[in-house]
Design an enzyme around this catalytic site. Structure first.
Site, mmCIF file in Angstrom:
data_model
loop_
_atom_site.group_PDB
_atom_site.id
_atom_site.type_symbol
_atom_site.label_atom_id
_atom_site.label_comp_id
_atom_site.label_asym_id
_atom_site.label_seq_id
_atom_site.Cartn_x
_atom_site.Cartn_y
_atom_site.Cartn_z
ATOM 1 N N GLU A 1 63.327 -37.941 -75.612
ATOM 2 C CA GLU A 1 62.204 -37.864 -74.659
ATOM 3 C C GLU A 1 61.001 -37.149 -75.277
ATOM 4 O O GLU A 1 59.857 -37.554 -75.061
ATOM 5 C CB GLU A 1 62.668 -37.201 -73.351
ATOM 6 N N TYR B 1 67.022 -29.839 -67.724
ATOM 7 C CA TYR B 1 68.404 -30.162 -68.128
ATOM 8 C C TYR B 1 69.420 -29.070 -67.811
ATOM 9 O O TYR B 1 70.513 -29.373 -67.310
ATOM 10 C CB TYR B 1 68.444 -30.577 -69.612
HETATM 11 C C1 HEM Z 1 67.477 -41.663 -63.650
HETATM 12 C C2 HEM Z 1 71.148 -40.195 -66.441
HETATM 13 C C3 HEM Z 1 69.254 -35.751 -66.626
HETATM 14 C C4 HEM Z 1 66.147 -37.040 -63.163
HETATM 15 C C5 HEM Z 1 68.615 -41.637 -64.400
HETATM 16 C C6 HEM Z 1 69.474 -42.780 -64.604
HETATM 17 C C7 HEM Z 1 70.502 -42.373 -65.363
HETATM 18 C C8 HEM Z 1 70.317 -40.963 -65.662
HETATM 19 C C9 HEM Z 1 71.660 -43.223 -65.848
HETATM 20 C C10 HEM Z 1 69.231 -44.196 -64.042
HETATM 21 C C11 HEM Z 1 68.334 -44.900 -65.025
HETATM 22 C C12 HEM Z 1 67.704 -46.178 -64.501
HETATM 23 O O1 HEM Z 1 67.315 -46.213 -63.339
HETATM 24 O O2 HEM Z 1 67.561 -47.113 -65.275
HETATM 25 C C13 HEM Z 1 70.935 -38.861 -66.747
HETATM 26 C C14 HEM Z 1 71.771 -38.076 -67.640
HETATM 27 C C15 HEM Z 1 71.241 -36.833 -67.687
HETATM 28 C C16 HEM Z 1 70.068 -36.834 -66.833
HETATM 29 C C17 HEM Z 1 72.987 -38.586 -68.359
HETATM 30 C C18 HEM Z 1 71.720 -35.610 -68.427
HETATM 31 C C19 HEM Z 1 72.218 -35.628 -69.636
HETATM 32 C C20 HEM Z 1 68.245 -35.717 -65.692
HETATM 33 C C21 HEM Z 1 67.467 -34.542 -65.384
HETATM 34 C C22 HEM Z 1 66.608 -34.899 -64.392
HETATM 35 C C23 HEM Z 1 66.837 -36.302 -64.094
HETATM 36 C C24 HEM Z 1 67.615 -33.190 -66.085
HETATM 37 C C25 HEM Z 1 65.592 -34.046 -63.665
HETATM 38 C C26 HEM Z 1 65.918 -32.960 -63.034
HETATM 39 C C27 HEM Z 1 66.252 -38.400 -62.986
HETATM 40 C C28 HEM Z 1 65.456 -39.162 -62.051
HETATM 41 C C29 HEM Z 1 65.815 -40.503 -62.212
HETATM 42 C C30 HEM Z 1 66.839 -40.525 -63.233
HETATM 43 C C31 HEM Z 1 64.435 -38.590 -61.086
HETATM 44 C C32 HEM Z 1 65.259 -41.743 -61.463
HETATM 45 C C33 HEM Z 1 66.125 -42.196 -60.365
HETATM 46 C C34 HEM Z 1 65.878 -41.510 -59.038
HETATM 47 O O3 HEM Z 1 64.753 -41.060 -58.775
HETATM 48 O O4 HEM Z 1 66.807 -41.425 -58.241
HETATM 49 N N1 HEM Z 1 69.149 -40.551 -65.051
HETATM 50 N N2 HEM Z 1 69.925 -38.085 -66.293
HETATM 51 N N3 HEM Z 1 67.829 -36.759 -64.909
HETATM 52 N N4 HEM Z 1 67.063 -39.256 -63.688
HETATM 53 FE FE1 HEM Z 1 68.420 -38.664 -65.050
#
Ligand code: HEM
Length: 391
Positions: A137, A95
Site C-alpha cells: 500500500e 493495522y
Molecule cells: C476490504 C482484507 C486490514 C479496511 C477488504 C477486503 C479484504 C480485506 C479481503 C475485500 C476486498 C474487496 O472488496 O475486493 C484485509 C486483511 C487485512 C485488512 C487481510 C489485514 C491484514 C484492514 C484494515 C482496515 C481495513 C487495517 C482499516 C481499519 C477495509 C475496508 C474495506 C476492506 C474499509 C472495504 C470494504 C468495506 O468497506 O466493508 N479488506 N483487510 N482493512 N478493508 Fe481490509
C-alpha cells in the site's frame, strides 16, 4: 521470520478458526467499532449489515496464514485488496487496531482452547501479513502522490455536470475544486467517493468505476440509483436525489487492476450486465480512440430500453471503428439473455474478454466463456462489492 513451531501452530489452527469464522468476525467487528467508532467513517455500513466484509477480511487473514511460508503466492490477492484499501485511505496505523481486535475475538470465541501459545503464534503471523499489506500500500500511495496532478487520500471535487443516462443511471462529471487537472488513469479503474449525509453520524464511502476514457480535466462516474430501502443504496439515492451541480464531494485517486491493456491489438470483447457497463465505457472509449482498428465486440444485457444506458454513445463509436460490433439484449423480452450462442457469435475466443455485472450474471458468463475454450488468462472480471470467490 516465523519459527517452524509457530508455523505449525498456525497451520493446525486455521481449520478451527474457519469453523468459527462467522462468530469470530462478528465479535471482532462489534468490539472494534465500539472501541474505535471513528472506523465507521471508513467501512461500508451496508456491507457490515450484510456480513459480507466480515467474511472477506478474516478469510483473507486465514488464507494468508496458510501461505505464511510463501506470501509471494498470495501477492496477487494482496495487490487487489490493497487497491481497495488505498482507494479508501487505509493507513499503517490502522493495522494494529484490526490485529488487536481479531486476536481478542479469537480468544473470546475459542475460550480456553485458545492457549497463549496459539494466540502468540497468530499475533506473529498477523504481523507478517499486515507488513506485507502495508508495504504494498505504501508503494501505491507513493505512486499516486508522485503522479502528475496526483494526490493520496481524499480531495475535494465539484460536480460540474449531472446527466441522466437511463431510467436508473445518472452520470456525474467531477472536476477538482482547486481548479487543477486530474491524473491520467487506466481504463477500468475506480475512485472512492466520500460523503457526509445529513442526519447520518458517519461518513459514507463508495467505489465507482470511472465511466469514460481518461480526460485531463475531469472524471466521470455513472451511478445506478438503488431502491430507497436497500441499505446499500444510501449513497446512490443521496447522489441521485440530493447532489447537484456545484456541490462538492470528496474523491480518492483512481485505483484498481481490472484494467484494459490499451497497447494490445488482439481481439477484445466487453460483456456487461446492468450498471456493470460503467468500466466497459471507459475501456471501450479508449479502444475506439487509441486503437480503432482493434477487433472489438460490445455485448450488453439490460432489463429493457428505458434501463439501457449509453446506447447512442456506443453506437457512435462503433460507427467510427473499423472492426467493431455491438449488441444489446433486453431481459424483459423473450430470448433476451446472453446465452452461449450469443457469446459464440460476438466474442472472438482467441482474444480477451472483460466481464462486469451482478454476481449471477458474471458466474454464468464466465462459465460459458470457459466452456467456449477461453482460459482464465483471457477472461478478466470484476465483481461489485467485496471480492467473491468464483467456483
Ligand atoms: C476490504 C482484507 C486490514 C479496511 C477488504 C477486503 C479484504 C480485506 C479481503 C475485500 C476486498 C474487496 O472488496 O475486493 C484485509 C486483511 C487485512 C485488512 C487481510 C489485514 C491484514 C484492514 C484494515 C482496515 C481495513 C487495517 C482499516 C481499519 C477495509 C475496508 C474495506 C476492506 C474499509 C472495504 C470494504 C468495506 O468497506 O466493508 N479488506 N483487510 N482493512 N478493508 Fe481490509
Amino acid at each position: 521470520m516465523l519459527s517452524t513451531e509457530t508455523k505449525a501452530i498456525i497451520k493446525s489452527t486455521v481449520p478451527v478458526l474457519e469453523e468459527h469464522g462467522t462468530a469470530i468476525t462478528t465479535v471482532f467487528y462489534k468490539n472494534m467499532f465500539e472501541a474505535h467508532p471513528e472506523l465507521l467513517n471508513i467501512f461500508n455500513h451496508a456491507n457490515q449489515k450484510q456480513g459480507r466484509q466480515q467474511a472477506a477480511l478474516a478469510n483473507t487473514v486465514y488464507a494468508a496464514a496458510v501461505h505464511i511460508d510463501n506470501l509471494e503466492a498470495i501477492l496477487p490477492a494482496v495487490v487487489q485488496i490493497a487497491h481497495k484499501h488505498v482507494s479508501l485511505g487505509i493507513k499503517p496505523e490502522h493495522y494494529p487496531i484490526v490485529g488487536e481486535y481479531l486476536l481478542k475475538a479469537i480468544k473470546e470465541v475459542l475460550g480456553d482452547a485458545a492457549t497463549d501459545e496459539i494466540i502468540n503464534a497468530w499475533a506473529e503471523a498477523y504481523g507478517v501479513i499486515a507488513d506485507a499489506f502495508i508495504g504494498v500500500e505504501q508503494g501505491m500511495y507513493e505512486k499516486m502522490e508522485n503522479q502528475e496532478n496526483g494526490w493520496k487520500f481524499f480531495k475535494n471535487f465539484t460536480v460540474a455536470r449531472k446527466e441522466k443516462e437511463s431510467d436508473n443511471i445518472t452520470s456525474f462529471y467531477l472536476k477538482p475544486a482547486d481548479g487543477s487537472n486530474v491524473p491520467t488513469y487506466e481504463p477500468g479503474q475506480y475512485i472512492s467517493v466520500r460523503l457526509t449525509i445529513p442526519g447520518e453520524q458517519h461518513l459514507f464511502n463508495r467505489q465507482y468505476s470511472l465511466s469514460q476514457a481518461a480526460k485531463s480535466d475531469e472524471f466521470r462516474i455513472s451511478v445506478k440509483r438503488e431502491s430507497d430501502n436497500d441499505p446499500n443504496g444510501r449513497v446512490s439515492v443521496y447522489l441521485h436525489d440530493e447532489v447537484n451541480v456545484g456541490d462538492v464531494i470528496e474523491v480518492s485517486a483512481p485505483a484498481g487492476e481490472f484494467v484494459l491493456d490499451a497497447a494490445k491489438k488482439s481481439p477484445v470483447a466487453f460483456v456487461s450486465g446492468g450498471v456493470g457497463i460503467t468500466p466497459m465505457m471507459s475501456m471501450f472509449e479508449t479502444v475506439a480512440t487509441v486503437t480503432p482498428d482493434r477487433p472489438t465486440a460490445f455485448l450488453h444485457a439490460a432489463r429493457n430500453e428505458s434501463f439501457h444506458a449509453f446506447d447512442k454513445d456506443i453506437q457512435k463509436y462503433v460507427d467510427t471503428m473499423d472492426n467493431a460490433k455491438y449488441k444489446t439484449l433486453y431481459s424483459d423480452q423473450p430470448q433476451g439473455f446472453i446465452t452461449r450462442e450469443v457469446l459464440e457469435e460476438m466474442v472472438d475466443v482467441t482474444g480477451e474478454v472483460y466481464v462486469c455485472g451482478p454476481v449471477p450474471f458474471m458466474e454464468s458468463m464466465i462459465n460459458e466463456l470457459r466452456s467456449l475454450g477461453m482460459t482464465d488468462e483471457q477472461i478478466h472480471f470484476e465483481f461489485f462489492g467485496p471480492a467473491v470467490a468464483l467456483q
